[in-house]
Design a protein around this motif. Sequence first.
Motif, PDB file in Angstrom:
ATOM      1  N   TRP A 663     118.602 -19.157 -30.181  1.00  9.44           N
ATOM      2  CA  TRP A 663     117.441 -19.203 -29.292  1.00  9.44           C
ATOM      3  C   TRP A 663     116.394 -20.234 -29.718  1.00  9.44           C
ATOM      4  N   TYR A 664     115.880 -20.061 -30.945  1.00 10.55           N
ATOM      5  CA  TYR A 664     114.772 -20.942 -31.339  1.00 10.55           C
ATOM      6  C   TYR A 664     115.167 -22.420 -31.328  1.00 10.55           C
ATOM      7  N   LEU A 665     116.284 -22.749 -31.991  1.00 11.43           N
ATOM      8  CA  LEU A 665     116.676 -24.166 -32.039  1.00 11.43           C
ATOM      9  C   LEU A 665     116.960 -24.714 -30.641  1.00 11.43           C
ATOM     10  N   GLU A 666     117.508 -23.874 -29.778  1.00 12.15           N
ATOM     11  CA  GLU A 666     117.745 -24.314 -28.402  1.00 12.15           C
ATOM     12  C   GLU A 666     116.419 -24.530 -27.657  1.00 12.15           C
ATOM     13  N   MET A 667     115.434 -23.711 -27.983  1.00 17.24           N
ATOM     14  CA  MET A 667     114.124 -23.867 -27.341  1.00 17.24           C
ATOM     15  C   MET A 667     113.439 -25.173 -27.728  1.00 17.24           C
ATOM     16  N   VAL A 668     113.586 -25.568 -29.014  1.00 15.04           N
ATOM     17  CA  VAL A 668     112.760 -26.688 -29.518  1.00 15.04           C
ATOM     18  C   VAL A 668     113.514 -27.999 -29.693  1.00 15.04           C
ATOM     19  N   LYS A 669     114.851 -27.951 -29.688  1.00 13.81           N
ATOM     20  CA  LYS A 669     115.560 -29.189 -29.994  1.00 13.81           C
ATOM     21  C   LYS A 669     115.300 -30.226 -28.891  1.00 13.81           C
ATOM     22  N   PRO A 670     115.173 -31.511 -29.272  1.00 10.50           N
ATOM     23  CA  PRO A 670     114.936 -32.565 -28.286  1.00 10.50           C
ATOM     24  C   PRO A 670     116.188 -32.826 -27.457  1.00 10.50           C
ATOM     25  N   ALA A 671     116.006 -33.455 -26.320  1.00  6.30           N
ATOM     26  CA  ALA A 671     117.150 -33.838 -25.490  1.00  6.30           C
ATOM     27  C   ALA A 671     118.037 -34.805 -26.261  1.00  6.30           C
ATOM     28  N   TYR A 672     119.278 -34.916 -25.827  1.00  2.47           N
ATOM     29  CA  TYR A 672     120.273 -35.743 -26.521  1.00  2.47           C
ATOM     30  C   TYR A 672     119.741 -37.159 -26.763  1.00  2.47           C
ATOM     31  N   GLN A 673     119.787 -37.568 -28.054  1.00  2.00           N
ATOM     32  CA  GLN A 673     119.371 -38.903 -28.497  1.00  2.00           C
ATOM     33  C   GLN A 673     117.887 -39.178 -28.249  1.00  2.00           C
ATOM     34  N   GLN A 674     117.105 -38.096 -28.097  1.00  2.00           N
ATOM     35  CA  GLN A 674     115.660 -38.241 -27.942  1.00  2.00           C
ATOM     36  C   GLN A 674     114.969 -37.768 -29.221  1.00  2.00           C
ATOM     37  N   PRO A 675     113.782 -38.310 -29.532  1.00  2.00           N
ATOM     38  CA  PRO A 675     113.064 -37.909 -30.753  1.00  2.00           C
ATOM     39  C   PRO A 675     112.355 -36.572 -30.567  1.00  2.00           C
ATOM     40  N   VAL A 676     111.912 -36.022 -31.699  1.00  2.00           N
ATOM     41  CA  VAL A 676     111.164 -34.779 -31.706  1.00  2.00           C
ATOM     42  C   VAL A 676     109.764 -35.076 -32.221  1.00  2.00           C
ATOM     43  N   ASP A 677     108.805 -34.261 -31.847  1.00  2.00           N
ATOM     44  CA  ASP A 677     107.446 -34.457 -32.369  1.00  2.00           C
ATOM     45  C   ASP A 677     107.365 -33.954 -33.803  1.00  2.00           C
ATOM     46  N   ALA A 678     106.446 -34.484 -34.562  1.00  6.05           N
ATOM     47  CA  ALA A 678     106.319 -34.192 -36.000  1.00  6.05           C
ATOM     48  C   ALA A 678     105.986 -32.728 -36.250  1.00  6.05           C
ATOM     49  N   GLU A 679     105.144 -32.141 -35.415  1.00  8.17           N
ATOM     50  CA  GLU A 679     104.721 -30.755 -35.619  1.00  8.17           C
ATOM     51  C   GLU A 679     105.892 -29.791 -35.469  1.00  8.17           C
ATOM     52  N   THR A 680     106.751 -30.043 -34.472  1.00  2.00           N
ATOM     53  CA  THR A 680     107.920 -29.176 -34.274  1.00  2.00           C
ATOM     54  C   THR A 680     108.873 -29.268 -35.458  1.00  2.00           C
ATOM     55  N   LEU A 681     109.119 -30.478 -35.939  1.00  3.14           N
ATOM     56  CA  LEU A 681     110.018 -30.641 -37.089  1.00  3.14           C
ATOM     57  C   LEU A 681     109.446 -29.949 -38.325  1.00  3.14           C
ATOM     58  N   LYS A 682     108.147 -30.109 -38.536  1.00  3.78           N
ATOM     59  CA  LYS A 682     107.514 -29.481 -39.706  1.00  3.78           C
ATOM     60  C   LYS A 682     107.636 -27.962 -39.633  1.00  3.78           C
ATOM     61  N   ALA A 683     107.353 -27.411 -38.442  1.00  6.80           N
ATOM     62  CA  ALA A 683     107.443 -25.952 -38.285  1.00  6.80           C
ATOM     63  C   ALA A 683     108.873 -25.468 -38.467  1.00  6.80           C
ATOM     64  N   THR A 684     109.822 -26.213 -37.896  1.00  8.67           N
ATOM     65  CA  THR A 684     111.235 -25.815 -37.982  1.00  8.67           C
ATOM     66  C   THR A 684     111.734 -25.885 -39.411  1.00  8.67           C
ATOM     67  N   ALA A 685     111.362 -26.951 -40.120  1.00  4.05           N
ATOM     68  CA  ALA A 685     111.748 -27.063 -41.536  1.00  4.05           C
ATOM     69  C   ALA A 685     111.136 -25.920 -42.342  1.00  4.05           C
ATOM     70  N   GLY A 686     109.891 -25.557 -42.007  1.00  2.00           N
ATOM     71  CA  GLY A 686     109.246 -24.441 -42.694  1.00  2.00           C
ATOM     72  C   GLY A 686     109.968 -23.127 -42.449  1.00  2.00           C
ATOM     73  N   PHE A 687     110.378 -22.899 -41.206  1.00  2.00           N
ATOM     74  CA  PHE A 687     111.153 -21.689 -40.893  1.00  2.00           C
ATOM     75  C   PHE A 687     112.482 -21.691 -41.649  1.00  2.00           C
ATOM     76  N   PHE A 688     113.140 -22.850 -41.669  1.00  2.00           N
ATOM     77  CA  PHE A 688     114.446 -22.951 -42.335  1.00  2.00           C
ATOM     78  C   PHE A 688     114.297 -22.647 -43.826  1.00  2.00           C
TER      79      PHE A 688
END
Length: 887
Positions: A663-688
């Motif tokens: 669920w979560y990764l599907e909610m936040v992952k960027p579209a194919y070959q598209q970048p992600v915003d820094a805040e989302t990556l930071k939060a996701t890495a923190g959760f991981f």
Amino acid sequence: MSISTKYDPAETEDKWYSYWLSKKFFHSEPDEREPYTIVIPPPNVTGVLHMGHMLNNTIQDVLIRKARMQGKNACWVPGTDHASIATEAKVVAMLKERGINKADISREEFLKYAWEWKEKYGGIILEQLKKLGASCDWDRTRFTMEDDLSDAVIDSFIHLYKKGWIYRGIRMVNWDPAGKTSVSDEEVIRKEVNQKLYYIKYTISGSDDFITIATTRPETIMADAAICINPNDERYTHLKGKKVFIPLINREIPVIEDEYVTMDFGTGCLKVTPAHDLNDYELGVKHKLPVIDILNDDGTLNELAVILVGEDRFIARKKIAKMLDEAGHLEKVEDYKSQVGFSERTDAAIEPKLSMQWFCKMDQMAKPALDDVLNGDVKLIPEKFVNTYRHWMENVRDWNISRQLWWGQQIPAWYDNQGNWVVAKTKEEALDEFLKLKDPDGNFTAEEAAGCKSQLSPFVKQDPDVMDTWFSSWLWPISVFDGFKNPDNADINYYYPTNDLVTAPEILFFWVARMIMAGHEFRGQKPFTNVYLTGIVRDKLGRKMSKSLGNSPDPIGLIEKYGADGVRVGMLLCSPAGNDLMFDESYCEQGRNFANKIWNAFRLVKGWEVDANLENPNQQAILWFENRFNEALAEIEDNFKQYRLSEALMATYKLVWDDFCAWYLEMVKPAYQQPVDAETLKATAGFFEKILTLLHPFMPFLTEELWHDELFGEKGEMDCCIVASYPVVGSADAALLKDVEVIKTLVAEIRNVRNTKQISPKEALPLAIKVNSAIDYEKWLNIVFKLANISQVELVNDKIAGAVSFMVGNDEFFIHLNEDVDIDAERERLNTELDYLNGFLKSVNAKLGNERFVQNAKPEIIQNERNKQADAEGKIKIIEESLAALS
């Protein structure tokens, strides 16, 4: 670091285990932190890893790793048990292969060979535990035959002897004819055996009549001391006061009466053989019958048998049956099944045997050990074992502590040539004790005393027996910390009492209870606080795993195939506390798949490119997972507190696989070959990172490997997952979490419409919502658009005719597909749902209408039922309106 496409346990496990060892992460010394201590149930030095060890030590490692991460000074003490009978059997077999007979060598020579065997093979199981990931403090490894631990055993024997709690006497014991030693009750395995029931005719003295006795052991008739009848049995009133002759040897024995005899078993008459049956022995004591032991220590017949002298007991059974038949004394033979005891170590059939042995009185020591469990000072997990424990302790018997072996701690008793004996630690101390017998008033001069001792010395010999292995292992929680050698040392004062003991229910009395007794006797306090009792590992057919059945997989082979983490997860997924584990290799495969899932999730996140200019569109998803993590962690911690490790792992598994990955990764992952915003990556890495710490006790190798990736920032050489801070439970917004469950159900329903109507996932669909609840859908539309591929959302006040409709909670949803709706099919669907809801509401109303339930149930449970009632009533009303609209 670069990350491979597939997780390779073989590459990871040795690397990190060696690293942990080199950095001394497993080692513990007393300090200012709260101690958390486990002492390993010491496996037999003869042992190799089996599935029971795997389960037991995985549980211990999970507990110790979690405590370490929680900032406690975690100390897990490993070691092995010298296992007198099993090891001596191994050494005897080794000598036989070399052409050496034990009887032909001295005790000293034998012990040299035993130590040689121990040094060569004794550490195998501990090395195998390292493959599992066991984070024991290997610097503290102990062995029950070490000098210090042996001294503790000798000292405790002398201490108890001086209190009058150890004594020597002739008693009925379990005798192993192959090992030629007595064995404890727990070393006797009861098996159902196909036998024969022999009906033997005993001639009545002074007549030609006879009495028929049914027995499974005709080879012991020569040891019979009486025939017993029940005084209430009218069939045998004519036998009262009579005598009969034992067939073949014609020895006359009396007929006695006792209500012990079961009138409806066999012929209702019992042959009483006091030397070869425990119940017969007690009957013989009661009726003052002679005891005739016709068996040698090796199970052959001796001279007292008169016939078949020197024959093995089982060969004698066949021969004597033939002899009885030929002599006309065998009436018939029937097939019969009964329980027979076998030696756990040699698999020889146990003989009840009267033997001179050493015993320890248990009644006084049992009282505080029983109180500890009944008042909760020592907690048995699960509690169902408390009644078993109480029964054992209230019916405790004296403990046979001597074994007729050479490998073990030798009994500290000494004998002179005149039948006197003393208890002392050394021969010199024994000579002093003998001197006191010779000179009780101390009148000897120093010269006379020395002369007397010199004269006695050649005749003073130590008791050849050794102590029961359990007599050393009952001291384990004290002796591993040198609590006998130095009762006030820093280790024993800091680590004792220990926290948790993980062991098997079958040794609850023979080891656990005795350790509690020893704790009170020698330290004045309990040895541990919690006893986690594991179940038996069985195969998927429910059979206990064993070598003989060939149903026990090789644990090391499983680790090589599925990885240590996969096997650990597989074992724990199916191991509820105290209940048997139905093991199937597919669980290990599931564990490996879980490891691969985590690995692939990490690769996904690691592969995201960051665009610093992008705004964060995922605040709601991030907020949801933060709350969901706290909710799951609270559940996991509650399971840990109740020692439900299987449930704790399953809750972790669902959090990672379902909530985070699906669920979560599907909610936040960027579209194919598209970048992600820094805040989302930071939060996701923190959760991981938090997930890795949560998983580490269960999956130490995988988590340590991922922990050191640059995604989680720069790590120092001591900044490892094994000592990372374990997550702390935070608050969880229940309303938000409930809303997300509605959103997840909504997404699932839309996907279901696609599947039913065979619509491509790539085709965006229009969605209309008739909101009947308080949910603010505006907050969640971003997620709905992304996960359900919705083109537009419209909030409506009325139902939309001609659209596919469904409900989530009390809210109604419509998808217009530009096609005619099958009115009959829709009516049928709604009626089916209405029938279900009416049935559900009926059951809820019945529960709420039950006065007993309402009076006794907790308020939150009653409220939950009322919520269900209101929800069902709301849905029924909406469905009825929909049906009316269709009409």
